[in-house]
Design a protein around this motif. Structure first.
Motif, mmCIF file in Angstrom:
data_model
loop_
_atom_site.group_PDB
_atom_site.id
_atom_site.type_symbol
_atom_site.label_atom_id
_atom_site.label_comp_id
_atom_site.label_asym_id
_atom_site.label_seq_id
_atom_site.Cartn_x
_atom_site.Cartn_y
_atom_site.Cartn_z
ATOM 1 N N ARG A 56 0.831 -1.199 0.000
ATOM 2 C CA ARG A 56 0.000 0.000 0.000
ATOM 3 C C ARG A 56 0.874 1.261 0.000
ATOM 4 O O ARG A 56 1.906 1.305 0.684
ATOM 5 N N SER A 57 0.437 2.267 -0.724
ATOM 6 C CA SER A 57 1.203 3.516 -0.765
ATOM 7 C C SER A 57 1.217 4.206 0.584
ATOM 8 O O SER A 57 2.165 4.921 0.914
ATOM 9 N N MET A 58 0.183 3.985 1.395
ATOM 10 C CA MET A 58 0.146 4.566 2.742
ATOM 11 C C MET A 58 0.954 3.744 3.731
ATOM 12 O O MET A 58 1.046 4.092 4.904
ATOM 13 N N GLY A 59 1.543 2.684 3.251
ATOM 14 C CA GLY A 59 2.355 1.823 4.100
ATOM 15 C C GLY A 59 1.627 0.551 4.465
ATOM 16 O O GLY A 59 0.414 0.541 4.672
ATOM 17 N N GLY A 60 2.357 -0.552 4.541
ATOM 18 C CA GLY A 60 1.781 -1.827 4.939
ATOM 19 C C GLY A 60 1.573 -2.776 3.776
ATOM 20 O O GLY A 60 1.707 -2.430 2.600
ATOM 21 N N LEU A 61 1.231 -4.021 4.145
ATOM 22 C CA LEU A 61 1.082 -5.119 3.185
ATOM 23 C C LEU A 61 -0.302 -5.730 3.312
ATOM 24 O O LEU A 61 -0.897 -5.751 4.386
ATOM 25 N N GLU A 62 -0.792 -6.280 2.198
ATOM 26 C CA GLU A 62 -2.051 -7.011 2.177
ATOM 27 C C GLU A 62 -1.983 -8.029 1.059
ATOM 28 O O GLU A 62 -1.106 -7.965 0.192
ATOM 29 N N LEU A 63 -2.906 -8.992 1.065
ATOM 30 C CA LEU A 63 -2.918 -10.000 0.009
ATOM 31 C C LEU A 63 -3.260 -9.359 -1.333
ATOM 32 O O LEU A 63 -4.109 -8.465 -1.414
ATOM 33 N N ALA A 64 -2.609 -9.843 -2.371
ATOM 34 C CA ALA A 64 -2.834 -9.356 -3.729
ATOM 35 C C ALA A 64 -3.869 -10.234 -4.431
ATOM 36 O O ALA A 64 -4.135 -11.369 -4.002
ATOM 37 N N PRO A 65 -4.462 -9.743 -5.517
ATOM 38 C CA PRO A 65 -5.349 -10.603 -6.315
ATOM 39 C C PRO A 65 -4.572 -11.778 -6.907
ATOM 40 O O PRO A 65 -3.352 -11.702 -7.120
ATOM 41 N N THR A 66 -5.263 -12.853 -7.175
ATOM 42 C CA THR A 66 -4.618 -13.991 -7.829
ATOM 43 C C THR A 66 -4.114 -13.570 -9.201
ATOM 44 O O THR A 66 -4.696 -12.711 -9.871
ATOM 45 N N PHE A 67 -3.044 -14.183 -9.616
ATOM 46 C CA PHE A 67 -2.442 -13.866 -10.916
ATOM 47 C C PHE A 67 -1.934 -15.180 -11.500
ATOM 48 O O PHE A 67 -0.836 -15.636 -11.177
ATOM 49 N N LYS A 68 -2.783 -15.786 -12.340
ATOM 50 C CA LYS A 68 -2.510 -17.139 -12.826
ATOM 51 C C LYS A 68 -2.209 -17.116 -14.314
ATOM 52 O O LYS A 68 -2.875 -16.434 -15.088
#
Length: 788
Positions: A56-68
């Motif tokens: 995130r641009s505001m800082g921090g991490l989260e799960l991303a969409p699947t990319f298959k």
């Protein structure tokens, strides 16, 4: 004045601190005890490696969409994709130029192979018709099922594809033992898929230009063609009738899209213009972007127009003056007529595996520099820049199932999710460029890449698990690693490891899972460390806000690099401005150092030194001196914070001396942990006593004055002697033996007074002599000769 000085200091300190991030900086500034390495900001997290994790641009991490991965084409570049109602995706490719049809389950067939070098744009039409634009010598082809083979023929074509896939699998098994590397990644399989014989192609429109950049279809079935060279947009009716719909004063119309009122939105190259063209063909410039080329358009349901722009405008440039100059070398084959004219476009770097070219061909976006901007033009026409990057080039824009604006970029292959307030770096693809998006079944998106040409399915669900590895942190010194402070939500596992080389693959400690309740890392003491987060899908959604590792560097003794002593120099003490963490004003030895002012003062002795501390500890200094032949060091001054000190030379008797500087990091450590270091200066001499003049005598002998005297110095040799008669000019005189190199020198000389030279009568004379030692100390004496 004191208030002004403090305010100025804290202003400078604030500016300095903003160039760093995390509490590690604060620990460094104070350099006392335990330090902290914290990562939470976007610019810090982008240095790590994210797999299935968005930043995130505001800082921090989260799960991303699947990319298959859906399909890896044999072509190097994919310029456009389009999906039909059945979820099949059609791929416009180059090197070699083809149109592929790929089913949702990843089965592919070639439905079109033109003679041109690349297929530039695609548009699906009613009745399973596909429009494909080629380059160079741009043509629009109409691709459709042959009437006799719309049913069984199509199935037969796909059956042939399946048979081809089976043959490829057999070949892979046979070659597995010969070359294992060829089968490590199925996505790298570049075998040509079968040609589907159920598709036919015919030339639908020839605008007579080399460049066809984009196609768009309105609700009435009219096809709009964006061209280069003359910046024209053509309209072709369902009956095949064509005419120039709109002509701009730009050289290239690059991208097309329709708004809800069936106005055609067009972006140009040259001046970066965004047009709104009415159904009657009347154009209005909505926005002139600061950059030269509009590369992608996307419109949301609220009527906002989002546009991506690249390239720097030339001063006063319009039209063709702003056209890019780079050429993409394609192979095999060459553009008719030799080198093609200049073309706009994005700088796509050919992959190392691309075929060797036999001729140049212009491509979208050549010669681009300066990154990209994304703008929003509101329904009332007001423009706003919503995103910018100095290194990423935007190739494609689209909205996902959550109505988020996605940007496909190069040349790092990232996909960003952009909103008005922030953005997220969703993922990094396995190719250099993300070049196109299209709707996929179930709310996902097809995403195409170049270098190499592949098709992926993005979302709509999130990854079940994602991993993020931080960059390697260098504590600079061998350190003990303590607790980890974690802030986040959901099911997140945190790991750490450490090592003494900067490459974690070279025998670091294994990853050790951290108990988030206690935070204990338990990793070995070492210079380097790294952390890893594993995010698991669940409720609440997993997220990492910040991770901080506490560490204690092993204390290292200060180092004094040099000590110099200058006789006749006086240093001015620096003002004692309080430091950020102490009222003592002690400096850490590396931050906010200012040159120490000095002046010439022959009665002073100046000592100056340079020192540093690997821990960036605050240092204090003590100054000692010792005379020649002495064994005990005597304290001259202690508790110094400046790196220079001056004292009165008369405090030391004439003689030879050595100065010693002792540095201590005591302000930053408990008494039992403090360390010191010392360094001695080169020997220097102090001589503040002037020479003595003894036995001065003067008499008249035959019209001349005869002068004798002896010069004596207690420490250094006599340097020179001078005399003056009757307040006349000083004149140099040599000692007996002429060489002046001893502490005692005798002088014997005769002079003719000026009155005698002029023939005047004899009279009284005043004779003054003065002598200098090597340190310019002066002794003087005079004598009177009375006239007769």
């Amino acid at each position: 004045m004191q208030i002004v000085r403090k305010s100025l200091f804290f202003l400078i300190a604030t500016i300095f601190l903003t160039n760093f991030s995390g509490s590690e900086l604060l620990s460094t500034a104070f350099a006392e005890g335990t330090k902290t390495w914290e990562q939470s900001k976007f610019e810090d997290l982008t240095r790590g490696t994210a797999t299935g994790v968005a930043i995130r641009s505001m800082g921090g991490l989260e799960l991303a969409p699947t990319f298959k991965s859906l399909y890896a084409t044999p072509s190097t570049y994919i310029w456009a994709i389009a999906a039909d109602g059945d979820g099949d995706v059609y791929v416009a490719a180059g090197a070699p130029a083809r149109v592929y049809r790929i089913t949702p389950n990843g089965k592919a067939a070639i439905i079109f192979e033109p003679k041109e070098l690349q297929v530039q744009s695609l548009q699906t039409g009613p009745g399973s018709v596909i429009f494909a634009a080629t380059a160079p010598d741009g043509k629009v082809y109409k691709l459709e099922h042959k009437p006799e083979s719309k049913g069984a023929g199509a199935k037969a074509g796909m059956s042939a594809t399946l048979a081809s896939e089976k043959e490829k699998d057999k070949d892979k098994d046979k070659d597995k033992d010969k070359d294992k590397d060829k089968d490590k990644d199925k996505d790298n399989d570049t075998a040509k898929p079968a040609v589907d014989p159920s598709w036919s192609s015919s030339v639908y429109f020839e605008p007579g230009t080399k460049y066809i950049w984009d196609l768009a279809l309105d609700k009435a079935g009219n096809l709009y063609v964006a061209t280069g060279d003359h910046g024209e947009v053509y309209r072709i009716t369902p009956k095949g009738e064509h005419a120039v719909f709109f002509k701009s004063d730009e050289t290239h119309i690059r991208v097309l899209a329709f708004d809800a009122e069936e106005n055609l939105i067009a972006g140009s190259d040259g001046s970066g213009l965004i047009y709104r063209i009415s159904p009657a063909g009347e154009g209005f410039v909505l926005y002139s972007a600061p950059k030269k080329e509009i590369t992608a358009l996307a419109l949301d349901r609220a009527g906002n127009i989002f546009a991506a722009a690249v390239g720097e405008k030339r001063a006063g440039g319009t039209g063709s003056s702003g056209v890019g100059t780079a050429l993409l070398t394609m192979g095999p084959g060459s553009a008719p007529g030799g080198a093609a004219p200049q073309a706009p476009g994005l700088a796509i770097t050919p992959a190392p595996t691309a075929p060797q070219p036999t001729g140049p061909f212009p491509f979208p976006g050549g010669g681009v520099s300066g990154g990209s901007d994304v703008y929003r033009i509101a329904p009332d026409g007001s423009p706003t820049k919503v995103w910018t990057s100095h290194e990423d080039i935007v190739y494609a824009l689209a909205f996902d199932s959550q109505a988020r604006l996605l940007a496909g970029t190069g040349n790092r292959g990232h996909i960003f999710a952009i909103s008005l307030d922030d953005f997220s770096d969703l993922l990094k693809g396995p190719a250099s460029q993300i070049t196109a998006f299209a709707k996929a079944p179930g709310g996902g998106l097809y995403a195409a890449t170049s270098n190499l040409g592949k098709v992926f399915v993005l979302g709509p669900s999130l990854e079940a698990q994602g991993t993020y590895e931080s960059d390697v942190f260098d504590a600079k010194l061998f350190s003990r690693w303590g607790r980890a402070d974690f802030r986040g939500t959901g099911n997140v596992e945190l790991y750490t490891r450490s090592g003494n080389v900067d490459n974690p693959d070279r025998n670091w400690s294994p990853w050790k899972k951290i108990d988030l309740k206690t935070g204990e890392t338990g990793i070995p003491a070492a210079r380097y460390a790294q952390w890893k987060a594993v995010l698991h899908a669940g409720t609440p959604a997993p997220g990492v806000d910040s991770v901080a590792l506490n560490y204690l560097p092993k204390n290292a003794a200060p180092e004094i690099d040099d000590v110099t002593v200058q006789v006749g120099v006086k240093y001015q003490p620096l003002p004692k401005i309080p430091s950020l963490g102490s009222e003592s004003g002690a400096s850490s030895g590396s931050h906010f150092e200012s040159p120490i002012p000095s002046s010439h003062d022959r009665d002073s002795i100046g000592v100056k030194w340079s020192a540093h501390d690997e821990n960036d500890d605050q240092l204090v200094y003590s100054l000692y001196y010792r005379g020649d032949g002495e064994t005990r060091w005597l304290l001259l001054k202690d508790n110094l914070t400046d790196k220079a000190y001056s004292f009165d030379a008369s405090l030391l008797p004439d003689g030879g001396y050595t100065v010693k500087v002792v540095a201590s990091d005591a302000p930053s450590h408990s008494p039992s942990e403090a360390l010191t270091a010392s360094r001695e200066s080169r020997r220097f001499e102090v001589d503040t006593t002037p020479p003595r003049i003894e036995n001065l005598a003067a008499s008249l002998e035959g019209g001349q004055i005869h002068v004798t005297f002896r010069a004596v110095d207690g420490f250094s040799a006599i340097k020179r002697a001078e005399f003056s008669v009757d307040a006349g000019e000083w004149k140099y005189v040599e000692p007996i033996g002429r060489l002046s190199d001893a502490k005692t020198e005798n002088y014997d000389f005769k002079i003719t007074p000026e009155s005698a030279k002029d023939g005047g009568p004899s009279s009284e004379h005043v004779v003054v002599v003065r002598t200098f030692d090597r340190y310019e100390n002066m002794g003087a004496a005079k004598t009177l000769i009375r006239g007769k």
